[in-house]
Scaffold this motif. Structure first.
Motif, PDB file in Angstrom:
ATOM      1  N   SER A   1       3.769   7.991  -2.174  1.00 43.13           N
ATOM      2  CA  SER A   1       4.574   6.878  -2.672  1.00 43.13           C
ATOM      3  C   SER A   1       5.939   7.347  -3.141  1.00 43.13           C
ATOM      4  O   SER A   1       6.061   8.385  -3.802  1.00 43.13           O
ATOM      5  CB  SER A   1       3.854   6.195  -3.841  1.00 43.13           C
ATOM      6  OG  SER A   1       4.696   5.264  -4.487  1.00 43.13           O
TER       7      SER A   1
ATOM      8  N   GLU B   1      -1.367  10.862  -3.114  1.00 43.31           N
ATOM      9  CA  GLU B   1      -2.182  10.724  -1.900  1.00 43.31           C
ATOM     10  C   GLU B   1      -1.508   9.836  -0.863  1.00 43.31           C
ATOM     11  O   GLU B   1      -1.617  10.089   0.335  1.00 43.31           O
ATOM     12  CB  GLU B   1      -3.549  10.135  -2.266  1.00 43.31           C
ATOM     13  CG  GLU B   1      -4.466  11.112  -2.983  1.00 43.31           C
ATOM     14  CD  GLU B   1      -5.763  10.450  -3.412  1.00 43.31           C
ATOM     15  OE1 GLU B   1      -5.888   9.212  -3.240  1.00 43.31           O
ATOM     16  OE2 GLU B   1      -6.640  11.161  -3.929  1.00 43.31           O
ATOM     17  N   CYS B   2      -0.814   8.794  -1.317  1.00 46.50           N
ATOM     18  CA  CYS B   2      -0.180   7.874  -0.363  1.00 46.50           C
ATOM     19  C   CYS B   2       1.304   8.188  -0.169  1.00 46.50           C
ATOM     20  O   CYS B   2       2.014   7.426   0.496  1.00 46.50           O
ATOM     21  CB  CYS B   2      -0.366   6.430  -0.803  1.00 46.50           C
ATOM     22  SG  CYS B   2       0.494   5.966  -2.311  1.00 46.50           S
TER      23      CYS B   2
ATOM     24  N   GLY C   1       1.642   2.307  -3.488  1.00 43.09           N
ATOM     25  CA  GLY C   1       0.535   2.653  -4.362  1.00 43.09           C
ATOM     26  C   GLY C   1      -0.320   1.490  -4.799  1.00 43.09           C
ATOM     27  O   GLY C   1      -1.281   1.673  -5.546  1.00 43.09           O
TER      28      GLY C   1
ATOM     29  N   ARG D   1      -3.279  -1.127  -4.434  1.00 44.59           N
ATOM     30  CA  ARG D   1      -4.569  -1.117  -3.749  1.00 44.59           C
ATOM     31  C   ARG D   1      -5.306  -2.415  -4.060  1.00 44.59           C
ATOM     32  O   ARG D   1      -5.197  -2.950  -5.165  1.00 44.59           O
ATOM     33  CB  ARG D   1      -5.419   0.082  -4.200  1.00 44.59           C
ATOM     34  CG  ARG D   1      -4.852   1.440  -3.774  1.00 44.59           C
ATOM     35  CD  ARG D   1      -4.881   1.603  -2.263  1.00 44.59           C
ATOM     36  NE  ARG D   1      -4.417   2.923  -1.820  1.00 44.59           N
ATOM     37  CZ  ARG D   1      -3.154   3.234  -1.556  1.00 44.59           C
ATOM     38  NH1 ARG D   1      -2.210   2.302  -1.694  1.00 44.59           N
ATOM     39  NH2 ARG D   1      -2.817   4.423  -1.141  1.00 44.59           N
TER      40      ARG D   1
ATOM     41  N   GLU E   1       0.828  -1.205   0.000  1.00 47.27           N
ATOM     42  CA  GLU E   1       0.000   0.000   0.000  1.00 47.27           C
ATOM     43  C   GLU E   1       0.865   1.259   0.000  1.00 47.27           C
ATOM     44  O   GLU E   1       0.525   2.270  -0.632  1.00 47.27           O
ATOM     45  CB  GLU E   1      -0.935  -0.007   1.218  1.00 47.27           C
ATOM     46  CG  GLU E   1      -1.917   1.159   1.234  1.00 47.27           C
ATOM     47  CD  GLU E   1      -2.816   1.111   2.449  1.00 47.27           C
ATOM     48  OE1 GLU E   1      -4.049   1.194   2.285  1.00 47.27           O
ATOM     49  OE2 GLU E   1      -2.270   0.987   3.583  1.00 47.27           O
ATOM     50  N   HIS E   2       1.992   1.199   0.682  1.00 49.63           N
ATOM     51  CA  HIS E   2       2.909   2.342   0.750  1.00 49.63           C
ATOM     52  C   HIS E   2       3.373   2.779  -0.639  1.00 49.63           C
ATOM     53  O   HIS E   2       3.578   3.969  -0.895  1.00 49.63           O
ATOM     54  CB  HIS E   2       4.111   1.971   1.616  1.00 49.63           C
ATOM     55  CG  HIS E   2       5.232   2.956   1.595  1.00 49.63           C
ATOM     56  ND1 HIS E   2       5.115   4.249   2.072  1.00 49.63           N
ATOM     57  CD2 HIS E   2       6.508   2.846   1.126  1.00 49.63           C
ATOM     58  CE1 HIS E   2       6.264   4.882   1.917  1.00 49.63           C
ATOM     59  NE2 HIS E   2       7.119   4.065   1.338  1.00 49.63           N
TER      60      HIS E   2
END
Length: 244
Positions: free
Chosen positions: A214, A211-212, A180, A182, A177-178
């Motif tokens: 990355s 947003e994350c 990108g 999902r 998730e870190h």
């Protein structure tokens, strides 16, 4: 490239406004040793990668690797690209990639990732599966995993890959998730009882990568195409749309 060629330095990169690749800077491991990353091309010897897989998959878990040898090496090793991060001559992290243009890959992984739904819109050469992820216990540091994932991302750009898919155990969710990835489908439970998360990374999906936070964001080349592909994935797999 084979096992007797000196690996190139592990690098971080970005692109200027004209799309030209900027110089990349080397990074070091936690112990100060220079990290090197290379790709083992289809058909080339895996070398120390097999030792690393055996160590991570079996010795850590106390399993008999003779009964599960397919996880160390299988027939798809001859057709996939294996990315390996090395400290000196020691493999410390690895990941294998195949695109779904191969019938053998479609047979092995197509149902798991519902590849037929991708095939209605995308050439299957633009969808890849990442397998055989392994990182040595003593080297599970950000610099090592960053090196592995970033080189995989470079490979995706060079080969026109738009989607990278992976099936992982739940404890690895935060790791992917870190960067990108999902979940785009609900978890699947294998006949053995093992639960796997089905996750996807859309190459150049700049909005999501931003947003994350990355580390892949500086490597984005075509955010318009990437964001459009991310939208397509969300619409096509509404089962996990809230997570995308």
């Amino acid at each position: 490239m084979n096992d007797h060629v000196a690996p190139i330095p592990t690098l971080t990169a970005g692109y200027d406004l004209a799309g030209r690749e900027l110089p990349r800077a080397p990074r070091s491991s936690r112990g100060g040793e220079p990290l090197r990353v290379r790709r083992i091309q289809p058909g080339e010897p895996l070398g120390d990668v097999q030792r690393l897989r055996r160590e991570v998959y079996f010795q850590e878990q106390g399993k008999n690797d003779k009964q599960h040898s397919r996880r160390v090496s299988d027939g798809l090793d001859t057709s996939g690209t294996v990315v390996v991060v090395e400290e000196g001559r020691l493999a410390v992290a690895t990941l294998r990639l195949h695109d779904f243009g191969s019938p053998a890959v479609q047979v092995e992984y197509g149902s798991l990732f519902q590849i037929d739904r991708f095939a209605r819109t995308w050439p299957l050469e633009r969808v890849a599966v990442c397998t055989r992820f392994a990182v040595q216990a003593e080297r599970r540091a950000k610099a090592v995993v960053d090196a592995l994932v970033e080189e995989t991302y470079h490979h995706a750009h060079e080969h026109g890959i738009q989607f990278g898919l992976i099936a992982c155990q739940p404890f690895l969710h935060g790791v992917f998730e870190h960067y990108g990835f999902r979940e785009y489908l609900p978890p699947v439970v294998l006949p053995s009882g093992l639960a796997l998360l089905r996750m996807g990374l859309v190459v150049d999906a700049a909005v999501l990568l931003r947003e994350c936070d990355s580390p892949l964001l500086p490597l984005v080349r075509n955010p318009v195409a990437g964001n459009a592909a991310q939208g397509w994935l969300t619409r096509t797999f509404p089962e996990k749309s809230s997570a995308l």
